[in-house]
Structure formats: structure tokens, C-alpha cells
Design a protein around this motif. Structure first.
Motif, mmCIF file in Angstrom:
data_model
loop_
_atom_site.group_PDB
_atom_site.id
_atom_site.type_symbol
_atom_site.label_atom_id
_atom_site.label_comp_id
_atom_site.label_asym_id
_atom_site.label_seq_id
_atom_site.Cartn_x
_atom_site.Cartn_y
_atom_site.Cartn_z
ATOM 1 N N LYS A 64 6.163 -7.479 -17.886
ATOM 2 C CA LYS A 64 5.276 -6.603 -16.699
ATOM 3 C C LYS A 64 3.826 -7.880 -16.988
ATOM 4 N N GLY A 65 3.653 -7.867 -17.641
ATOM 5 C CA GLY A 65 2.132 -9.504 -17.705
ATOM 6 C C GLY A 65 2.975 -10.584 -17.595
ATOM 7 N N PHE A 66 3.369 -10.950 -17.746
ATOM 8 C CA PHE A 66 3.925 -12.134 -16.692
ATOM 9 C C PHE A 66 4.100 -12.237 -14.756
ATOM 10 N N ASP A 67 4.170 -11.777 -14.375
ATOM 11 C CA ASP A 67 4.147 -11.095 -12.902
ATOM 12 C C ASP A 67 2.773 -11.342 -12.944
ATOM 13 N N LYS A 68 1.428 -11.251 -13.388
ATOM 14 C CA LYS A 68 0.542 -11.098 -13.495
ATOM 15 C C LYS A 68 0.039 -11.951 -13.823
ATOM 16 N N THR A 69 0.760 -13.217 -13.773
ATOM 17 C CA THR A 69 -0.365 -14.093 -14.593
ATOM 18 C C THR A 69 0.239 -15.470 -13.477
ATOM 19 N N ARG A 70 -0.394 -16.480 -12.716
ATOM 20 C CA ARG A 70 -0.100 -17.717 -11.558
ATOM 21 C C ARG A 70 1.155 -18.835 -13.356
ATOM 22 N N LYS A 71 2.541 -18.552 -12.239
ATOM 23 C CA LYS A 71 3.281 -18.903 -13.168
ATOM 24 C C LYS A 71 3.948 -20.079 -13.165
ATOM 25 N N LEU A 72 3.991 -20.795 -14.254
ATOM 26 C CA LEU A 72 4.448 -22.074 -14.064
ATOM 27 C C LEU A 72 5.442 -22.642 -14.448
ATOM 28 N N PRO A 73 6.423 -23.645 -13.056
ATOM 29 C CA PRO A 73 7.765 -24.114 -13.849
ATOM 30 C C PRO A 73 8.146 -25.124 -14.839
ATOM 31 N N PRO A 74 9.184 -25.620 -15.118
ATOM 32 C CA PRO A 74 9.190 -26.167 -16.274
ATOM 33 C C PRO A 74 8.223 -27.707 -15.652
ATOM 34 N N LEU A 75 8.069 -28.639 -16.669
ATOM 35 C CA LEU A 75 7.716 -30.084 -16.267
ATOM 36 C C LEU A 75 6.240 -29.889 -16.371
ATOM 37 N N SER A 76 5.960 -29.132 -15.682
ATOM 38 C CA SER A 76 3.669 -28.616 -15.962
ATOM 39 C C SER A 76 3.134 -29.229 -16.858
ATOM 40 N N VAL A 77 2.192 -30.407 -16.106
ATOM 41 C CA VAL A 77 0.748 -30.161 -17.227
ATOM 42 C C VAL A 77 -0.062 -29.863 -17.096
ATOM 43 N N LEU A 78 -0.339 -29.481 -19.216
ATOM 44 C CA LEU A 78 -1.819 -28.833 -18.686
ATOM 45 C C LEU A 78 -2.234 -29.403 -19.752
ATOM 46 N N ALA A 79 -3.879 -29.192 -18.948
ATOM 47 C CA ALA A 79 -4.869 -29.793 -19.515
ATOM 48 C C ALA A 79 -5.952 -29.031 -20.055
ATOM 49 N N VAL A 80 -6.791 -28.693 -21.318
ATOM 50 C CA VAL A 80 -7.698 -28.184 -21.741
ATOM 51 C C VAL A 80 -8.804 -28.808 -21.296
ATOM 52 N N CYS A 81 -9.594 -27.825 -20.742
ATOM 53 C CA CYS A 81 -10.552 -27.757 -20.023
ATOM 54 C C CYS A 81 -12.385 -27.482 -19.798
ATOM 55 N N ILE A 82 -11.932 -26.734 -20.926
ATOM 56 C CA ILE A 82 -13.117 -25.564 -21.788
ATOM 57 C C ILE A 82 -13.380 -25.856 -22.949
ATOM 58 N N GLY A 83 -13.797 -26.211 -23.838
ATOM 59 C CA GLY A 83 -13.994 -25.074 -25.035
ATOM 60 C C GLY A 83 -13.919 -26.489 -25.890
ATOM 61 N N SER A 84 -13.888 -26.448 -27.006
ATOM 62 C CA SER A 84 -14.224 -27.502 -27.689
ATOM 63 C C SER A 84 -13.049 -28.373 -28.381
ATOM 64 N N SER A 85 -11.748 -28.256 -27.810
ATOM 65 C CA SER A 85 -10.709 -28.398 -27.527
ATOM 66 C C SER A 85 -10.132 -29.184 -26.436
ATOM 67 N N ILE A 86 -11.258 -29.513 -25.362
ATOM 68 C CA ILE A 86 -11.384 -29.809 -24.156
ATOM 69 C C ILE A 86 -10.982 -31.221 -24.695
ATOM 70 N N GLY A 87 -9.959 -31.859 -23.679
ATOM 71 C CA GLY A 87 -8.964 -33.447 -23.101
ATOM 72 C C GLY A 87 -7.751 -32.950 -23.920
ATOM 73 N N LYS A 88 -7.113 -31.843 -24.608
ATOM 74 C CA LYS A 88 -5.921 -31.816 -24.922
ATOM 75 C C LYS A 88 -5.247 -32.059 -24.231
ATOM 76 N N LEU A 89 -4.138 -31.628 -24.012
ATOM 77 C CA LEU A 89 -2.636 -32.449 -22.904
ATOM 78 C C LEU A 89 -1.390 -31.895 -23.043
ATOM 79 N N ALA A 90 -0.529 -31.425 -22.901
ATOM 80 C CA ALA A 90 0.702 -30.988 -22.664
ATOM 81 C C ALA A 90 1.232 -30.976 -21.928
ATOM 82 N N MET A 91 3.143 -30.323 -22.293
ATOM 83 C CA MET A 91 3.703 -30.017 -21.116
ATOM 84 C C MET A 91 4.495 -28.769 -21.198
ATOM 85 N N ALA A 92 4.940 -28.174 -20.153
ATOM 86 C CA ALA A 92 5.565 -26.838 -20.065
ATOM 87 C C ALA A 92 7.327 -27.560 -20.144
ATOM 88 N N LYS A 93 7.911 -26.551 -21.485
ATOM 89 C CA LYS A 93 9.322 -26.988 -21.524
ATOM 90 C C LYS A 93 9.929 -26.446 -20.327
#
Length: 370
Positions: A64-93
Motif C-alpha cells: 500500500k505504501g509503495f504504491d504511493k511512492t515514485r517507484k525506481l527501477p533497478p540501477l537507478s542512480v540516487l543522489a542526496v540533494c538536501i541536508g548535511s549529507s548532500i552529495g552522497k550517491l548510491a544505486m538501486a539494486k
């Protein structure tokens, strides 16, 4: 630095040219049915911990909660763009979602997702100039999409990504080795000091003494930052340098204020600032206690829990002098200290290796991207 089979010019582009940028969202926390244990991954900046791929998150969503989000497929690139940890990156497995502090790139067919990850990693330090000067640093989605980068042919992208991925895999293996060694050390500490692990040649009882009895002189450091070459230590780390070495090794430093209760082992002449307490055994106690054993003994005491004070937590010398400790005979102390020191040395070597791998990756990122 290029692979010799590629000679085409690289092209300038924007992040939006790599694919679709998606800003995460948060399902209502008032509806408990949006969340469940072992559900769909939902990342916040705290889940981006330096590993390339996100394989677990602290919070997970129900269907139910997942259906309310913007779903990301595998290998999407994630970048933190707000807050003290801005600039951290990862990928969705796997398929997942994120909160609104993270902008993600879903790569288009012209771009290798892993190339996009490394291209953005190579430039993010320069992107921070786009951060508005305010209490909470932020790069908006529209600003993020316009940030400049570069691209090349898909075959070259894939080859660059494959090389850098090998280094990342080695870094992850190295980090796993360090975690295993730290877990081993924690287990040995616990079992040796609660006496569920014994050296068979030692059978004498441990005796209880107060720290002040074996280290009668416990006091705050007395040195200041000055022009010099002698390291100056504070509560948790080396702060700067000073002119003269007021203290000779071996030393145990305990954070008095600031990093309260944190311990450091110092094996070089140094200065110590007044936010740390200095522990040295007295000459008369030379045949009573091993300083390295004492360091591990104090580590097991978890001194931070004893900090007092209302506005600022403090550990005092008088409290430390009254602290009860369990001491085995000196030969057993030395054997315990030697075992734990060997594990510490192994951890230090593995961390140095991890640092060198990170430097190698950073060098390649600088050399392989425009």
C-alpha cells in the motif's frame, strides 16, 4: 586517460540528458499500513552509507505504501540533494523508492546507469557551488537537472563503468573484511573481560582495584596549539601541533568534554589539550598493570555512560580515580593485551588498504572524466 580503442570527442551535457530525474516522496506516517517490516526498500540519506548498491534500508514499505511512492527501477542512480549529507550517491539494486531528500536518475537507453553514477560522482564536489547559502543546503530538482556533465559513446561508457565497478567491488570486500575484524575484536573484548574465554595456563582470580591506585596522577592536558612539529591531541583526535612534548608514551587519553569518554592510545611523544584527561601508570605500579591492558579494560567500562553535568557532559578526574577495575596477574594482562593488539594492528592494516583503494578510485575518476 582513455582506453586506446576510443578516440571520439566527449560531449558536454546536463544531468537531465542522462535520463529522467525523479524526486522521492514519503507515504503518510499517520497511516501505519503504509509501512511494514521486510517490505519494499525506501531509502533516506541515512541508508546511503558509502557502498555502491543499496541492498537494505532502515524503513521498508508495505504494498500500500509503495504504491504511493515514485517507484525506481533497478540501477537507478540516487543522489542526496538536501541536508548535511548532500552529495552522497548510491544505486538501486532492486526496485525501490526514496524520500524527498533524494533525487534519482533513471537512465535512458543512450546511457549506462553505472557510467551515470560515476560521472556524477566525479563532478559532485563542483556541484556544491550550486547550493544556496542557507541553514539547510539544498539542490532543487530543477537545478539538479541543469547541472553540467559530459558523455561519450555507449561502448566507452560501459568499459569505463566496468573498470570502476571492479574497484568498487574490491572496496566493498575490503569494508567487509574490516567489519569482520571489528566484530572479532568486540567478541574477544566481551569474552575476555567477562571471563567466558580463558587462557588455560592462568587460573588465579582477578582482583578489584581502583584506577587511582594504579594511576595516581590523572589530570587534564595542559598544552595549547602553537607553531611546532609535536602532535597536539584532544578528546578524540589530533587537533593540531605544539612546540614541546609534555607527555611521553605510552599514554591513554579520555575525552573529558566534547567526545566524552572516548579513548585514544598514544604511542608517541605529544602534547594534550585540556579537553582530554591523561592517564599514565605510576612508576611504583610498573609491575602491577600493563598499560595496553588498561586501555582495553577502560574500553570495556563504556565511560561515556558516567558523564555528568546539566548543560555540558563532563567526566572528571576524581570520578576516574574512584572507578573500580578487575585486574588479572600481570602475565595474563600482557597476554590479553597482546592478543587484542594483534587484532587492532590487523584492522589498521585493512583500513590503510581501504584508504589506498579509495584514493585509486578518486584518481581514476579525475583522470577518466572530463
Amino acid at each position: 586517460m582513455r582506453f586506446p580503442e576510443f578516440t571520439d570527442e566527449w560531449k558536454e551535457c546536463k544531468i537531465s540528458d542522462y535520463g529522467t530525474v525523479v524526486t522521492g516522496s514519503t507515504p503518510s506516517t499517520k497511516d501505519v499500513e503504509n509501512y511494514e517490516d521486510d517490505g519494499f526498500l525506501w531509502a533516506s540519506p541515512a541508508d546511503i552509507d558509502g557502498n555502491k548498491f543499496i541492498e537494505r534500508t532502515k524503513t521498508t514499505l508495505s504494498s500500500k505504501g509503495f504504491d504511493k511512492t515514485r517507484k525506481l527501477p533497478p540501477l537507478s542512480v540516487l543522489a542526496v540533494c538536501i541536508g548535511s549529507s548532500i552529495g552522497k550517491l548510491a544505486m538501486a539494486k532492486n526496485e525501490m523508492a526514496t524520500n524527498q531528500q533524494i533525487n534519482s536518475i533513471v537512465s535512458n537507453p543512450l546511457h549506462s546507469p553505472e557510467f551515470v553514477y560515476y560521472a556524477i560522482t566525479s563532478r559532485f564536489r563542483s556541484y556544491l557551488s550550486a547550493v544556496a547559502v542557507q541553514a539547510v543546503p539544498i539542490i532543487s530538482k530543477s537545478t539538479f537537472e541543469r547541472l553540467p556533465n559530459s558523455t561519450t559513446s555507449l561502448p566507452e561508457q560501459r568499459k569505463i563503468a566496468a573498470l570502476l565497478s571492479l574497484i568498487d567491488e574490491r572496496i566493498e570486500v575490503q569494508n567487509a573484511i574490516i567489519k569482520e575484524q571489528e566484530a572479532l575484536k568486540a567478541s574477544l573484548l566481551r569474552r575476555l573481560f567477562d571471563r567466558t574465554l580463558h587462557f588455560p595456563e592462568f587460573t588465579d582470580e582477578w582482583k578489584v582495584v581502583k584506577l587511582g591506585e594504579i594511576c595516581p596522577s590523572i589530570q587534564s592536558g595542559k598544552d595549547k596549539k602553537e607553531e611546532g612539529e609535536i602532535p597536539l591531541y584532544g578528546a578524540a583526535k589530533q587537533l593540531a601541533y605544539t612546540r614541546s612534548a609534555s607527555y611521553s608514551p605510552p599514554l591513554i587519553l579520555i575525552g573529558r568534554v566534547g567526545s566524552v569518554g572516548q579513548l585514544q592510545w598514544i604511542d608517541t611523544p605529544c602534547g594534550v589539550s585540556d579537553n582530554a584527561l591523561v592517564i599514565q601508570k605510576g612508576e611504583a605500579e610498573a609491575e602491577t598493570v600493563d598499560t595496553r591492558f588498561l586501555f582495553y579494560c577502560l574500553k570495556m567500562a563504556h565511560l561515556e555512560q558516567y558523564a555528568g553535568g546539566s548543560s555540558q557532559k563532563v567526566i572528571t578526574a576524581s570520578f576516574l580515580k574512584s572507578l573500580p577495575l578487575h585486574l588479572p596477574p600481570l602475565p595474563e594482562q600482557r597476554k590479553i593485551a597482546a592478543l587484542l593488539s594483534a587484532v587492532d594492528e590487523r584492522i589498521a592494516v585493512e583500513k590503510k588498504c581501504a584508504t589506498l583503494l579509495q584514493k585509486q578510485k578518486a584518481y581514476l575518476l579525475r583522470q577518466m572524466f572530463i
